[in-house]
Design an enzyme around this catalytic site. Structure first.
Site, PDB file in Angstrom:
ATOM      1  N   TYR A  54       0.929  -0.773  -0.318  1.00 25.25           N
ATOM      2  CA  TYR A  54      -0.046   0.359   0.255  1.00 25.25           C
ATOM      3  C   TYR A  54       0.596   0.932   0.317  1.00 25.25           C
ATOM      4  O   TYR A  54       0.052   2.239  -0.357  1.00 25.25           O
ATOM      5  CB  TYR A  54      -1.144  -0.189   0.953  1.00 25.25           C
ATOM      6  CG  TYR A  54      -2.290  -0.749   1.859  1.00 25.25           C
ATOM      7  CD1 TYR A  54      -1.693  -1.856  -0.180  1.00 25.25           C
ATOM      8  CD2 TYR A  54      -2.892  -1.307   2.322  1.00 25.25           C
ATOM      9  CE1 TYR A  54      -3.181  -3.060   0.150  1.00 25.25           C
ATOM     10  CE2 TYR A  54      -4.182  -2.093   2.231  1.00 25.25           C
ATOM     11  CZ  TYR A  54      -4.030  -2.899   1.125  1.00 25.25           C
ATOM     12  OH  TYR A  54      -4.916  -3.922   1.133  1.00 25.25           O
ATOM     13  N   LYS A  99       3.497 -14.770   3.880  1.00 23.24           N
ATOM     14  CA  LYS A  99       3.622 -16.099   2.236  1.00 23.24           C
ATOM     15  C   LYS A  99       5.116 -16.331   1.857  1.00 23.24           C
ATOM     16  O   LYS A  99       5.816 -16.357   1.552  1.00 23.24           O
ATOM     17  CB  LYS A  99       3.092 -15.733   1.473  1.00 23.24           C
ATOM     18  CG  LYS A  99       2.869 -16.290   0.192  1.00 23.24           C
ATOM     19  CD  LYS A  99       2.180 -17.279   0.404  1.00 23.24           C
ATOM     20  CE  LYS A  99       1.692 -18.390  -0.376  1.00 23.24           C
ATOM     21  NZ  LYS A  99       0.743 -19.312  -0.237  1.00 23.24           N
ATOM     22  N   ASP A 150      -2.753 -18.216   3.191  1.00 22.61           N
ATOM     23  CA  ASP A 150      -3.867 -19.268   2.317  1.00 22.61           C
ATOM     24  C   ASP A 150      -4.290 -20.408   3.055  1.00 22.61           C
ATOM     25  O   ASP A 150      -5.929 -20.583   3.165  1.00 22.61           O
ATOM     26  CB  ASP A 150      -3.062 -20.269   1.555  1.00 22.61           C
ATOM     27  CG  ASP A 150      -1.759 -20.803   1.344  1.00 22.61           C
ATOM     28  OD1 ASP A 150      -1.443 -20.352   2.489  1.00 22.61           O
ATOM     29  OD2 ASP A 150      -1.809 -20.756   0.075  1.00 22.61           O
ATOM     30  N   ASP A 210      -5.274  -7.028   5.715  1.00 25.83           N
ATOM     31  CA  ASP A 210      -6.732  -5.948   5.519  1.00 25.83           C
ATOM     32  C   ASP A 210      -7.691  -6.829   5.153  1.00 25.83           C
ATOM     33  O   ASP A 210      -8.246  -7.042   5.381  1.00 25.83           O
ATOM     34  CB  ASP A 210      -6.088  -5.446   4.176  1.00 25.83           C
ATOM     35  CG  ASP A 210      -6.704  -4.382   3.746  1.00 25.83           C
ATOM     36  OD1 ASP A 210      -8.374  -4.298   4.050  1.00 25.83           O
ATOM     37  OD2 ASP A 210      -7.376  -3.220   2.996  1.00 25.83           O
ATOM     38  N   ASP A 222     -10.898  -8.494   7.476  1.00 25.84           N
ATOM     39  CA  ASP A 222     -12.275  -8.223   6.746  1.00 25.84           C
ATOM     40  C   ASP A 222     -13.134  -9.851   6.891  1.00 25.84           C
ATOM     41  O   ASP A 222     -14.450 -10.501   6.575  1.00 25.84           O
ATOM     42  CB  ASP A 222     -12.495  -7.571   5.367  1.00 25.84           C
ATOM     43  CG  ASP A 222     -12.601  -6.461   5.581  1.00 25.84           C
ATOM     44  OD1 ASP A 222     -12.559  -5.708   6.238  1.00 25.84           O
ATOM     45  OD2 ASP A 222     -13.446  -5.640   4.480  1.00 25.84           O
TER      46      ASP A 222
END
Length: 364
Positions: free
Chosen positions: A141, A191, A223, A247, A251
């Site tokens: 970001y 990851k 994942d 993020d 959610d």
């Protein structure tokens, strides 16, 4: 106590839910003899319309001088076609970077009275109580963004993902400290099997863990973490991860509770007490101005403000308990109502919380 709060209502339902949070803060101030001074300013789409930018320098400076910041929500389809640097969401990034808000705390607690609203089986989500700790000022970001044309004449985009040791170390410490006063378990999500940034993340978190041997640490690939949040969310206590993964996963985790309208958040800096507080949900322009929005996420964010920025633990708990009591009593906004249940509007929900605060304080 005398404190100044900068209030940024934002776009869509932002002003509606912020109004109810202010109503609750005013009641707490009255009950406990505090004085909260509010300074309102404009960010996001509304700021774009009025000033041509999503975040003005004077707004950022005002936030720096305040004791805390309370934010509604920003964005909407009206501004979706603007260039990236002029999108309403750039206000969020600017505030996070400008205020040094590197640690985002998103608690996810499944309230018993509304467990049936979750789309996941009751036995899976009942009793879930976890905390997502998201690194907020690094990663994709905030990396360099570039559009160009490839040698083959194709449009291409590049987003740069950078993390350094210090950034990972400080967010890891936040997670371990939080776990120490919870159930003493941290799940670090990365990851590392593919990304070099993930390998650095895992190495640094492992190193920091040496200072927190009383806390259990496990590493999990993102994942798998996404799958485990749905399969067995009760295994988690504190999850810590980088900006984009946080993020997405926060959610996803919010839906365990049945509605994103219940999910608060706190964004904290290195400076003691400095923070910005906002609901996890967006601006929901499709229901803006209709009195349908659930203000509880914003009200719970105000409780986090009292706890983390002002050190008012009793007052914060009073708000949180009031929310639980109102839900226990069967009060529901549209996002929480099941078939046959009556629906309460935004303002009415805020008033129910205020009434419960008064009743609870009297019986303390």
């Amino acid at each position: 106590m005398q404190k100044k709060i900068v209030v940024l209502p934002g776009d869509g339902i932002g002003p509606e839910v912020i109004a109810e949070a202010i109503k609750v803060l005013d009641e707490v101030a009255s009950l406990y003899g505090h004085q909260f001074e509010y300074e309102y300013d404009t960010v996001g789409g509304k700021a774009l319309d009025e000033f041509g930018v999503p975040l003005r320098e004077e707004t950022l400076e005002r936030c720096k001088q305040a004791d805390a910041v309370l934010l509604g929500a920003v964005g909407g389809p009206k501004w979706d076609t603007l260039p990236g640097h002029l999108r309403p969401e750039m206000a969020l990034l600017g505030l996070r970077k400008g205020l040094g808000l590197f640690a985002n705390l998103r608690p996810v607690e499944v309230f018993g009275p509304v467990v049936e609203t979750s789309t996941i089986k009751k036995e899976v989500v009942e009793g879930v109580d976890l905390l997502v700790v998201r690194e907020l000022t690094g990663g994709l970001y905030f990396g360099k963004k570039e559009r160009s044309t490839s040698a083959e004449g194709l449009d291409q985009a590049i987003d740069e993902l950078i993390y350094n040791e210090h950034e990972v170390e400080r967010i890891a410490k936040v997670a371990f400290e939080a776990a120490r006063v919870r159930r003493k378990k941290v799940t670090s999500i990365d990851k590392a099997n593919v990304l070099e940034s993930g390998r650095l993340w895992r190495e640094v978190v492992t190193k920091v863990h040496q200072q927190y041997q009383d806390v259990e640490l496990e590493h999990m690939l993102v994942d798998n973490a996404a799958m485990q949040l749905i399969r067995n969310p009760k295994q988690f206590d504190v999850l810590v991860t980088e900006n984009m993964f946080g993020d997405i996963l926060s959610d996803e985790a919010s839906m365990l509770a049945g509605s994103i309208g219940l999910m608060p958040s706190a964004s904290l800096s290195d400076e003691a007490g400095k923070g910005m507080y906002e609901p996890v949900h967006g601006s929901a322009p499709d229901i803006a101005g209709q009195g349908k929005a659930n203000p509880l996420a914003t009200i719970l964010s105000a409780a986090m403000l009292l706890r983390y920025s002002f050190g008012l633990q009793e007052e914060a708990t009073l708000i949180e308990d009031a929310v639980k009591s109102v839900l226990d009593a069967g009060v529901r906004t549209g996002d929480l109502a099941t078939s046959g249940e009556s629906i309460t509007g935004t303002e009415q929900m805020g008033e129910y919380i205020v009434q419960e605060l008064r009743k609870s304080k009297v019986t303390q």
